[in-house]
Design an enzyme around this catalytic site. Structure first.
Site, PDB file in Angstrom:
ATOM      1  N   SER A   1      -2.073  25.222  15.629  1.00  0.00           N
ATOM      2  CA  SER A   1      -2.039  26.288  14.625  1.00  0.00           C
ATOM      3  C   SER A   1      -1.957  25.766  13.188  1.00  0.00           C
ATOM      4  O   SER A   1      -2.067  26.555  12.247  1.00  0.00           O
ATOM      5  CB  SER A   1      -0.862  27.229  14.892  1.00  0.00           C
TER       6      SER A   1
ATOM      7  N   LYS B   1       6.059  34.006  12.850  1.00  0.00           N
ATOM      8  CA  LYS B   1       5.555  33.293  11.680  1.00  0.00           C
ATOM      9  C   LYS B   1       5.510  34.199  10.448  1.00  0.00           C
ATOM     10  O   LYS B   1       5.864  33.775   9.336  1.00  0.00           O
ATOM     11  CB  LYS B   1       4.154  32.740  11.981  1.00  0.00           C
TER      12      LYS B   1
END
Length: 829
Positions: A708, A751
């Site tokens: 990611s 996140k």
């Protein structure tokens, strides 16, 4: 009465004595000069008569009866010939032994079956010469065999040995009268002694025939000695066995006597027979337990075995324990389910905040059961998430909402299959496995059964407990679960199983396939604040005895505890820190000192010491080569800076900060994309050949991995290579391909919340991850600008300033390097 019997015995002995005297009055045949006599032949079968011995015979055949009558009419002896085969009804001369015995026959007595009986006395051995006639009875010439009446030294030794052995036989064999040895001691002739001993012993037919045909007295004594020695060995062995048996019988009789005395004493005291009373109580328990047919029949069969055993037998306890387990298991005991959906929703909401997916699944199950009550298949749920997120406590709430009994088994560290299936009853101290033990503790057939830490099962040489769990957690099999101890199918299909795990990777795929996985993602800061106000603070205030002072926590104080003193996905450490503050307040109160009633953010450091964690923040200004990456950990989301430096070298890429293989591959992919877009980005290709790129992620002691950070790495490299700064208020996450495409990633909710906590204003997400924002609170989405991206070009346009603020790195030209080298050489000269 006794006198009458004694009188009858005396009369019988007198009659027997008179019949014996008649035998002695019968004279022997007179032999001619050649020793030949002529006499009637009496066939003998199954009987051998030795000289000088008296024996009863039965006369059944007509020819034998005529022969005896003829001899008695003439007051003569007969020749008794032994048949070789006693089964022959009409023997011929060839069917007899050649050696016979001259004998006297007493009066014939009629028997009830039509035959006749008589006493005979052997006189001397004879050898058949020929038969005079065979009809109507046989008559033969026979030669008289005279035996020596004196004994030499060797013969005397054989006689003494025979007497000693015979004495031992008389002592050991009760069938031989004691007078037999006394009679044998008074016999001086060796042949007579051998015949007398042979008559006294219980020899078989062939052995007696063999002794009869032995004409040498010494040889006959040797044969008798051999027979006596074998007989003594057998009798001594029998006596030893009999003694042991008698001792055991005496011991058993003594135990029985003592036990009977104990029983009578217990009856006198009103206690009764404990063993009998226990057996009666067991039978009543079996009848009252309402067991299914198979367990009931097995229990009654084992009870019957128990009743047939002595109370002190070692198997009594084993059988009793086995019966108790059968009776105590909840075969048909169930609790009614509370299928009120509103009531269940109220209970779940009362005990837990958030956990939307898990609550919805339980309410769906209750709704289906309320519409279709006969549905028997139970869901097998697996709650997966970090520690402290409420997995176990939610199981308790589900049980309360359904009105079921809650039982729990921890599987952490279990490595023996027998822990699940139990041990066989052949082992000492055997017990059922944890499944049936817990079912017995539950007392119902439909509890909520929580299997905690199922991801921490281990396997070794003792078996694989995870494989044993396959049958437990399979609705197609667990209706007939087999435990090694019980050895009967037990129905687990009514049980609602809930398992918990922190990580799915260690669970075998066949076992995971049987469970419905519900993820517990971890709590965000807003949820932690709500949980603390609803549950944690009231509980800690009550536990620490400060309920009467109205202790409160301000929101800023809780936020500071969450951000600076705890770093977790759950709320366990948060509760501990709240408990620490409550205890310190309680101590101040107990010491009668001044104590606060409202905890503010400024007081936190005073109560909890300096902060344990420093929350990440965005950069103070826009930087070149520094980008904020959004990362996900087991403890939630956080921001992580990515730093890139470009310096003189040989064109290598170096990545530091405990970066894993996948993240290193993302770095290589990002570099390849930049090379392919070098012209558009205004980057000199010689940079990649003559300068090194160093990428670093701080907190190097913490391993980092995953795809990611791909677009973050690419953005940091582009910034360092072009001199264009990255906007400090932007955070990003996404996987990059060689063509610059941005692919979706996981952990979006955590996140985005981490970016919000850190004060970022813009978040770049892969466009395909927009669907994951539905779990993000509305306040967060309203305060953050979330920009979906599909290609790296979009990221560069949004994240980088249009103009360079520093000179982009450029490799030095060849002539510069040459002149510098010459200058260095001249200086050295």
């Amino acid at each position: 009465m006794n006198n009458d019997w004694n009188e009858q015995d005396d009369n019988f002995n007198l009659a027997l004595s008179q019949r014996t005297e008649e035998l002695y009055r019968v004279p022997n045949h007179e032999a001619g000069e050649d020793g030949i006599i002529e006499a009637v032949v009496l066939p003998l079968r199954d009987l051998v008569v030795f000289p000088r011995m008296v024996s009863p015979i039965f006369v059944g055949r007509e020819a034998s009866l005529l022969a005896v009558q003829e001899a008695q009419a003439k007051n003569q002896t007969v020749i008794g010939l032994v048949q070789k085969d006693p089964e022959i009804e009409d023997p011929k001369p060839a069917d007899f032994l050649t050696i016979g015995v001259e004998m006297a026959v007493g009066r014939l007595l009629s028997m009830p079956d039509g035959s006749s009986s008589a006493l005979v006395q052997g006189r001397r051995r004879v050898e058949i010469v020929d038969f005079v006639r065979t009809r109507p009875y046989m008559k033969a010439h026979a030669r008289v065999i005279f035996e020596p009446t004196t004994a030499d030294r060797q013969t005397q030794a054989l006689m003494r040995s025979a007497l000693d052995l015979f004495d031992r036989c008389v002592q050991l064999d009760r069938a031989i009268p004691e007078e037999a040895h006394l009679f044998a001691m008074n016999i001086a002739e060796p042949g007579w002694l051998a015949d007398m001993i042979a008559t006294s012993l219980s020899l078989n037919y062939e052995a007696k025939q063999s002794l009869l045909t032995l004409l040498d007295p010494r040889g006959r004594l040797q044969a008798v000695n051999k027979i006596l020695a074998q007989e003594v060995d057998v009798l001594e062995l029998e006596d030893e066995i009999h003694s042991r048996v008698q001792n055991e019988v005496d011991k058993s009789q003594r135990e029985f006597y003592l036990r009977e005395q104990m029983r009578q004493i217990q009856n006198e005291l009103g206690e009764g027979d404990i063993f009998t009373r226990d057996a009666t109580e067991l039978k009543k328990k079996i009848e009252a337990a309402n067991l299914p047919d198979e367990p009931k029949s097995v229990a009654l069969k084992e009870l019957e075995r128990l009743n047939q055993m002595p109370p002190m037998a070692p198997e009594v306890g084993i059988i009793r324990t086995y019966i108790d387990w059968i009776v105590d298991l909840p075969w048909n005991k169930s609790t009614p389910d509370n299928l009120d959906v509103k009531h269940a929703a109220k209970i779940l909401e009362r005990d837990h905040y958030g956990l939307k997916k898990a609550k919805e699944r339980i309410l769906e199950y209750i709704a289906v059961r309320s519409l279709k009550p006969k549905k028997e298949r139970q869901p097998i749920l697996c709650f997966v998430g970090p520690p402290g997120t409420g997995k176990t406590s939610l199981g308790r709430s589900i049980a309360e909402a359904l009105g079921r009994k809650f039982v729990r088994v921890s599987l952490g560290g279990v490595r023996d299959e027998a822990e699940i299936r139990g041990h066989r009853r052949t082992y000492i101290g055997a017990l059922p496995g944890r499944i049936l033990q817990t079912m017995k503790r539950a007392g119902t057939a439909n509890p909520l059964f929580m299997l905690d830490e199922i991801d921490k099962l281990y396997s070794d040489f003792r078996g694989d407990p995870a494989s044993a769990m396959l049958e437990v957690l399979d609705p197609e099999q667990n209706y007939a679960f087999s435990d090694h101890y019980l050895e009967m199918p037990f129905d687990l299909s009514k049980v609602m199983f809930v398992t918990t795990a922190n990580y799915l990777g260690s669970i075998p795929s066949p076992l995971l396939d049987r469970m419905e996985v519900i993820e517990f993602p971890g709590y965000i800061e807003e949820e932690k604040l709500e949980i603390a106000n609803r549950y944690l603070i009231p509980r800690q205030i009550e536990e620490n005895g400060v309920t009467d002072i109205g202790l409160t926590f301000e929101t800023g104080a809780l936020q500071r505890i969450i951000r600076e003193y705890t770093f977790e996905a759950g709320v366990r450490n948060l509760e501990r820190e709240i408990g620490r503050i409550a205890r310190k307040v309680a101590r101040l109160k107990a010491e009668e000192k001044k104590y606060p009633t409202a905890i503010t953010a400024d007081m936190i450091e005073k109560f909890l010491d300096p902060p344990q964690y420093i929350p990440p923040e965005m950069e103070k200004k826009d930087e070149v080569g520094v980008v904020q990456s959004l990362a996900w950990t087991e403890n939630g989301g956080e921001i992580m800076p990515v730093e890139v430096a470009v310096l003189e070298g040989k064109g290598s890429l170096q990545m530091t900060g405990q970066i894993g293989d996948i993240m290193q591959e993302s770095g290589q992919a990002a570099l390849t994309y930049i090379k392919s877009r070098a012209a558009a980005l205004n980057v000199d290709m010689e940079v990649f050949e003559r300068m090194d790129i160093h990428l670093h992620m701080p907190e190097g002691a913490i391993p980092k991995d995953g795809p990611s950070a791909g677009i973050t790495i690419a953005t940091a490299m582009i910034s360092a290579l072009t001199g264009r700064p990255v906007y400090r208020h932007i955070g990003m996450t996404g996987e990059i391909t060689l063509r610059g495409r941005v692919l979706p990633i996981g952990g979006v909710r955590e996140k985005v919340l981490a970016a919000h906590r850190a004060g970022l204003k813009v978040v770049l997400l892969p466009e395909k991850n927009l669907k994951d924002l539905h779990d993000v609170p509305k306040t967060v989405k309203s305060e953050l600008k979330i920009i979906p991206v599909t290609h790296m070009d979009q990221v560069v346009d949004v994240a980088l300033a249009p103009e360079a603020v520093i000179e982009p790195p450029r490799p030095r030209k060849r002539n510069e390097e040459t002149s510098e080298a010459q200058t260095t050489e001249e200086n050295s000269e």
